[in-house]
Design an enzyme around this catalytic site. Structure first.
Site, PDB file in Angstrom:
ATOM      1  N   VAL A  14       0.837  -1.214   0.000  1.00 18.46           N
ATOM      2  CA  VAL A  14       0.000   0.000   0.000  1.00 18.46           C
ATOM      3  C   VAL A  14       0.872   1.264   0.000  1.00 18.46           C
ATOM      4  O   VAL A  14       0.579   2.224  -0.725  1.00 18.46           O
ATOM      5  CB  VAL A  14      -0.986  -0.008   1.197  1.00 18.46           C
ATOM      6  N   ALA A  33      -6.908  19.259  -4.724  1.00 20.10           N
ATOM      7  CA  ALA A  33      -6.620  19.612  -3.324  1.00 20.10           C
ATOM      8  C   ALA A  33      -6.425  21.114  -3.150  1.00 20.10           C
ATOM      9  O   ALA A  33      -6.574  21.643  -2.055  1.00 20.10           O
ATOM     10  CB  ALA A  33      -5.369  18.871  -2.861  1.00 20.10           C
ATOM     11  N   GLU A 129     -10.270   5.681   5.193  1.00 23.46           N
ATOM     12  CA  GLU A 129     -11.109   5.105   4.140  1.00 23.46           C
ATOM     13  C   GLU A 129     -10.589   3.745   3.669  1.00 23.46           C
ATOM     14  O   GLU A 129     -11.355   2.817   3.395  1.00 23.46           O
ATOM     15  CB  GLU A 129     -11.175   6.073   2.949  1.00 23.46           C
ATOM     16  N   ILE A 136     -13.037   0.839  -2.400  1.00 18.82           N
ATOM     17  CA  ILE A 136     -14.441   1.299  -2.419  1.00 18.82           C
ATOM     18  C   ILE A 136     -14.605   2.409  -1.382  1.00 18.82           C
ATOM     19  O   ILE A 136     -14.272   2.203  -0.222  1.00 18.82           O
ATOM     20  CB  ILE A 136     -15.417   0.151  -2.064  1.00 18.82           C
ATOM     21  N   GLY A 187      -0.104  -9.630  -2.822  1.00 25.72           N
ATOM     22  CA  GLY A 187      -0.143  -8.541  -1.826  1.00 25.72           C
ATOM     23  C   GLY A 187      -1.518  -8.308  -1.235  1.00 25.72           C
ATOM     24  O   GLY A 187      -1.761  -7.285  -0.615  1.00 25.72           O
ATOM     25  N   GLU A 190      -3.182 -10.381   4.641  1.00 27.58           N
ATOM     26  CA  GLU A 190      -2.572  -9.708   5.791  1.00 27.58           C
ATOM     27  C   GLU A 190      -1.221 -10.347   6.096  1.00 27.58           C
ATOM     28  O   GLU A 190      -0.941 -11.477   5.667  1.00 27.58           O
ATOM     29  CB  GLU A 190      -3.487  -9.853   7.013  1.00 27.58           C
ATOM     30  N   ASP A 201     -10.019 -10.233  10.024  1.00 28.32           N
ATOM     31  CA  ASP A 201      -9.910  -9.004   9.235  1.00 28.32           C
ATOM     32  C   ASP A 201     -11.313  -8.472   8.895  1.00 28.32           C
ATOM     33  O   ASP A 201     -11.580  -7.271   9.032  1.00 28.32           O
ATOM     34  CB  ASP A 201      -9.106  -9.298   7.959  1.00 28.32           C
ATOM     35  N   LYS A 205     -13.198  -4.896  10.038  1.00 24.63           N
ATOM     36  CA  LYS A 205     -13.876  -3.971   9.119  1.00 24.63           C
ATOM     37  C   LYS A 205     -15.345  -3.786   9.509  1.00 24.63           C
ATOM     38  O   LYS A 205     -15.877  -2.675   9.439  1.00 24.63           O
ATOM     39  CB  LYS A 205     -13.758  -4.503   7.685  1.00 24.63           C
ATOM     40  N   GLY A 302      -5.175  -4.842  -2.730  1.00 26.93           N
ATOM     41  CA  GLY A 302      -4.220  -4.625  -3.817  1.00 26.93           C
ATOM     42  C   GLY A 302      -3.611  -3.236  -3.727  1.00 26.93           C
ATOM     43  O   GLY A 302      -4.176  -2.333  -3.111  1.00 26.93           O
TER      44      GLY A 302
HETATM   45  P1  NDP Z   1       3.309  -4.686   3.649  1.00 26.36           P
HETATM   46  O1  NDP Z   1       3.768  -5.809   4.521  1.00 26.36           O
HETATM   47  O2  NDP Z   1       3.394  -4.857   2.190  1.00 26.36           O
HETATM   48  O3  NDP Z   1       4.132  -3.361   4.024  1.00 26.36           O
HETATM   49  C1  NDP Z   1       4.411  -3.006   5.346  1.00 26.36           C
HETATM   50  C2  NDP Z   1       5.520  -1.959   5.346  1.00 26.36           C
HETATM   51  O4  NDP Z   1       5.785  -1.580   6.693  1.00 26.36           O
HETATM   52  C3  NDP Z   1       6.847  -2.451   4.764  1.00 26.36           C
HETATM   53  O5  NDP Z   1       7.442  -1.453   4.001  1.00 26.36           O
HETATM   54  C4  NDP Z   1       7.704  -2.761   5.995  1.00 26.36           C
HETATM   55  O6  NDP Z   1       9.094  -2.539   5.783  1.00 26.36           O
HETATM   56  C5  NDP Z   1       7.184  -1.759   6.986  1.00 26.36           C
HETATM   57  N1  NDP Z   1       7.280  -2.277   8.351  1.00 26.36           N
HETATM   58  C6  NDP Z   1       6.807  -3.453   8.797  1.00 26.36           C
HETATM   59  N2  NDP Z   1       7.100  -3.608  10.110  1.00 26.36           N
HETATM   60  C7  NDP Z   1       7.766  -2.499  10.475  1.00 26.36           C
HETATM   61  C8  NDP Z   1       8.364  -2.077  11.699  1.00 26.36           C
HETATM   62  N3  NDP Z   1       8.325  -2.844  12.790  1.00 26.36           N
HETATM   63  N4  NDP Z   1       8.990  -0.876  11.731  1.00 26.36           N
HETATM   64  C9  NDP Z   1       9.041  -0.105  10.616  1.00 26.36           C
HETATM   65  N5  NDP Z   1       8.493  -0.462   9.424  1.00 26.36           N
HETATM   66  C10 NDP Z   1       7.879  -1.645   9.370  1.00 26.36           C
HETATM   67  O7  NDP Z   1       1.834  -4.324   4.125  1.00 26.36           O
HETATM   68  P2  NDP Z   1       0.657  -3.732   3.242  1.00 26.36           P
HETATM   69  O8  NDP Z   1       1.153  -2.575   2.474  1.00 26.36           O
HETATM   70  O9  NDP Z   1      -0.044  -4.831   2.546  1.00 26.36           O
HETATM   71  O10 NDP Z   1      -0.371  -3.245   4.377  1.00 26.36           O
HETATM   72  C11 NDP Z   1      -0.165  -2.033   5.084  1.00 26.36           C
HETATM   73  C12 NDP Z   1      -1.444  -1.712   5.837  1.00 26.36           C
HETATM   74  O11 NDP Z   1      -2.505  -1.544   4.917  1.00 26.36           O
HETATM   75  C13 NDP Z   1      -1.920  -2.810   6.799  1.00 26.36           C
HETATM   76  O12 NDP Z   1      -2.531  -2.201   7.910  1.00 26.36           O
HETATM   77  C14 NDP Z   1      -2.960  -3.569   5.995  1.00 26.36           C
HETATM   78  O13 NDP Z   1      -3.913  -4.228   6.782  1.00 26.36           O
HETATM   79  C15 NDP Z   1      -3.593  -2.426   5.248  1.00 26.36           C
HETATM   80  N6  NDP Z   1      -4.271  -2.764   4.012  1.00 26.36           N
HETATM   81  C16 NDP Z   1      -3.646  -3.543   3.079  1.00 26.36           C
HETATM   82  C17 NDP Z   1      -4.260  -3.822   1.880  1.00 26.36           C
HETATM   83  C18 NDP Z   1      -3.621  -4.651   0.833  1.00 26.36           C
HETATM   84  O14 NDP Z   1      -4.251  -4.920  -0.195  1.00 26.36           O
HETATM   85  N7  NDP Z   1      -2.375  -5.088   1.015  1.00 26.36           N
HETATM   86  C19 NDP Z   1      -5.599  -3.288   1.568  1.00 26.36           C
HETATM   87  C20 NDP Z   1      -6.163  -2.456   2.632  1.00 26.36           C
HETATM   88  C21 NDP Z   1      -5.509  -2.226   3.791  1.00 26.36           C
HETATM   89  P3  NDP Z   1       9.935  -3.504   4.779  1.00 26.36           P
HETATM   90  O15 NDP Z   1       9.290  -3.332   3.436  1.00 26.36           O
HETATM   91  O16 NDP Z   1      11.325  -2.961   4.806  1.00 26.36           O
HETATM   92  O17 NDP Z   1       9.779  -4.878   5.327  1.00 26.36           O
HETATM   93  N1  HSE Z   2      -6.140  -8.630   3.568  1.00 24.79           N
HETATM   94  C1  HSE Z   2      -7.184  -7.720   3.258  1.00 24.79           C
HETATM   95  C2  HSE Z   2      -8.150  -8.377   2.293  1.00 24.79           C
HETATM   96  C3  HSE Z   2      -6.616  -6.484   2.637  1.00 24.79           C
HETATM   97  O1  HSE Z   2      -7.784  -9.380   1.676  1.00 24.79           O
HETATM   98  O2  HSE Z   2      -9.277  -7.918   2.173  1.00 24.79           O
HETATM   99  C4  HSE Z   2      -7.652  -5.408   2.395  1.00 24.79           C
HETATM  100  O3  HSE Z   2      -8.132  -4.891   3.599  1.00 24.79           O
END
Ligand code: NDP
Ligand code: HSE
Length: 436
Positions: A14, A33, A129, A136, A187, A190, A201, A205, A302
């Site tokens: 994300v 903006a 959001e 969505i 990706g 979780e 999860d 929500k 995604g």
């Molecule tokens: P990722 O695992 O892809 O990314 C997490 C990021 O946080 C990485 O860059 C990681 O660093 C960094 N990170 C993890 N742990 C630490 C730490 N202890 N200290 C500092 N940095 C840290 O997660 P996502 O992007 O998938 O998800 C992020 C958030 O968004 C979550 O809350 C998730 O639930 C939410 N979300 C995700 C969606 C999805 O489709 N993936 C959709 C909607 C919400 P590094 O890369 O160096 O490991």
């Molecule tokens: N792991 C979550 C899902 C990411 O698959 O719906 C989006 O919140």
């Protein structure tokens, strides 16, 4: 005007998507903006990792506090995930007077009441959001677009990974574990994928949606939660034979006695629009007293679909930077002093219809025994299928749909049916919703 400076915590799926969208659409975003939006700082654990985004011109650090404590930065975007570190970081950011945007549903569902109280005190915004249904704009729809209504119920496919797994298993006969690995590679899942498949999860929500829909505190611990791990291929095909599709739903419904909050696999009639929401797509059906049924559909997970919601929140924050905090849209849709303590019903008080599958010995009178027990608990049968013996098995599967009944009555009936000598194994139960 000076650009608004943003610090992004987390450069994963994300975080990377957010930087990509902000860069690619910078001109359109600035036109909307009213100011340029610039990511000046970002953090991740491993600065040598290959990223999906271009981090040129962004100051990188492994310590999120470098960003949160930087007085130049206006908005902190928390995209690390998890609840303890994220909570600490968000509370420090708020204490430092920074606005926060997050996609973290666990954080909001578990600690939102405290976070919003702190944010209100400091006059800053916390926008989330992306925490529900990926791209969505369901939070905005409920909080703003439907604010004239008394919301009566909502039901949604709100976990993309789970819906992707169910769709691939049904349409391509793929294995659960194999599809889950693909969801992780894409990706969607979780960091701990049991959150996706065990319904946690979706419960995070639903906690958020229910709070915004009904003006109640965030109460994750009161949600009845079942995951998708017990859904079998047989159930999928028997459901189809009866004209239903199995989806994993989050349901919130206002009743005369309180609010039902539940996450579980559900049979829904195949002709409903929401029954045809497949793959990583999510959909939320909301019923308001004035508007009637409304349905919101799109990618539930995604990189860029989620970034779409994150960036929209950043734009909203920028637009409101110069407004009086008292006039901000309330975090949970209702004014903080108007949040009501409406009771949440416990699982026994849920009212729904059921699909039941059981295996019985091939003997006269077995069926009469089962239907007698159901009648004793005031449970009426709506539809019934009896199959011949299955391969290598002398027992006969029986599949029933019941009319709406109380969960407590159904629990008691299932216990008595399972105690019959002629019933083999346990009764498999899936709740049924007509969503009509
Ligand atoms: P990722 O695992 O892809 O990314 C997490 C990021 O946080 C990485 O860059 C990681 O660093 C960094 N990170 C993890 N742990 C630490 C730490 N202890 N200290 C500092 N940095 C840290 O997660 P996502 O992007 O998938 O998800 C992020 C958030 O968004 C979550 O809350 C998730 O639930 C939410 N979300 C995700 C969606 C999805 O489709 N993936 C959709 C909607 C919400 P590094 O890369 O160096 O490991
Ligand atoms: N792991 C979550 C899902 C990411 O698959 O719906 C989006 O919140």
């Amino acid at each position: 005007m000076k650009p608004v400076k943003v610090g992004v915590l987390g450069l994963g799926t994300v975080g990377g998507g957010t930087i990509n969208v902000l860069r690619r659409n910078a001109t359109e975003i600035s036109r909307r903006a009213g100011r340029d939006i610039l990511v000046t700082h970002a953090s991740a654990r491993d600065l040598d990792k290959k990223r999906i985004c271009n981090t040129e011109g962004i100051i990188l650090t492994t310590d999120p506090l470098d960003i949160i404590n930087n007085p130049e930065i206006d908005i902190i975007v928390e995209l690390i995930g998890g609840e303890s570190l994220a909570k600490d970081l968000v509370l420090i950011a708020i204490a430092n007077g920074k606005h926060v945007v997050t996609a973290n549903k666990a954080l909001i569902a578990l600690h939102g009441n405290e976070i919003f109280a702190q944010a209100k005190q400091k006059g800053v915004m916390v926008a989330f959001e992306a925490a529900v249904a990926g791209g969505i704009p369901i939070i905005k729809a409920l909080r703003e677009g439907l604010s004239a209504n008394c919301i009566e119920s909502l039901a949604g496919i709100i976990n993309g990974t789970g819906n992707f797994i169910l769709t691939e298993m049904r349409d391509k006969g793929r294995d659960f574990a194999d599809v889950l690995s693909e969801a992780q590679a894409l990706g969607y899942a979780e960091a701990d994928p049991t959150f996706d498949v065990e319904g946690i999860d979706a419960a995070h929500k639903l906690t958020i949606l229910a709070s915004i829909a009904f003006g109640i505190p965030l109460q994750f611990e009161k949600i009845f939660t079942e995951g998708i791990t017990n859904i079998s291929r047989e159930d999928v095909s028997y459901a189809e034979e009866l004209g239903y599709i199995i989806k994993h739903l989050g349901i919130a419904r206002k009743t005369a006695n309180g609010i039902e909050l539940r996450v579980h696999p559900t049979l829904i009639p195949h002709r409903r629009l929401i029954a045809n929401v497949d793959g990583v797509k999510n959909a939320v059906l909301v019923h308001g007293d004035a508007v009637g049924d409304t349905l919101y559909y799109g990618a539930g997970a995604g990189s860029e679909p989620t970034a779409s919601a994150v960036v929209a929140d950043i734009i909203d924050v920028v637009r409101a930077l110069t407004t009086d905090p008292e006039n901000h849209v309330p975090h949970l849709a209702f004014q903080a002093n108007a949040i009501a303590d409406i009771p949440i019903l416990n699982a026994d008080a849920i009212e729904t219809a059921y699909y039941l599958r059981l295996n019985v010995q091939d003997k006269t009178g077995v069926l009469a025994e089962v239907t007698r027990i159901l009648a004793e608990h005031s449970i009426s049968i709506e539809a019934f299928i009896q199959k011949g013996p299955q391969q290598n098995d002398s027992s006969l599967p029986i599949i029933m749909l019941t009319q709406i009944t109380l969960e407590k009555q159904m629990n008691a009936a299932i216990k008595s049916i399972e105690a019959l000598d002629t019933v083999v194994g346990t009764v498999n139960r899936i709740r049924v919703e007509n969503l009509g």
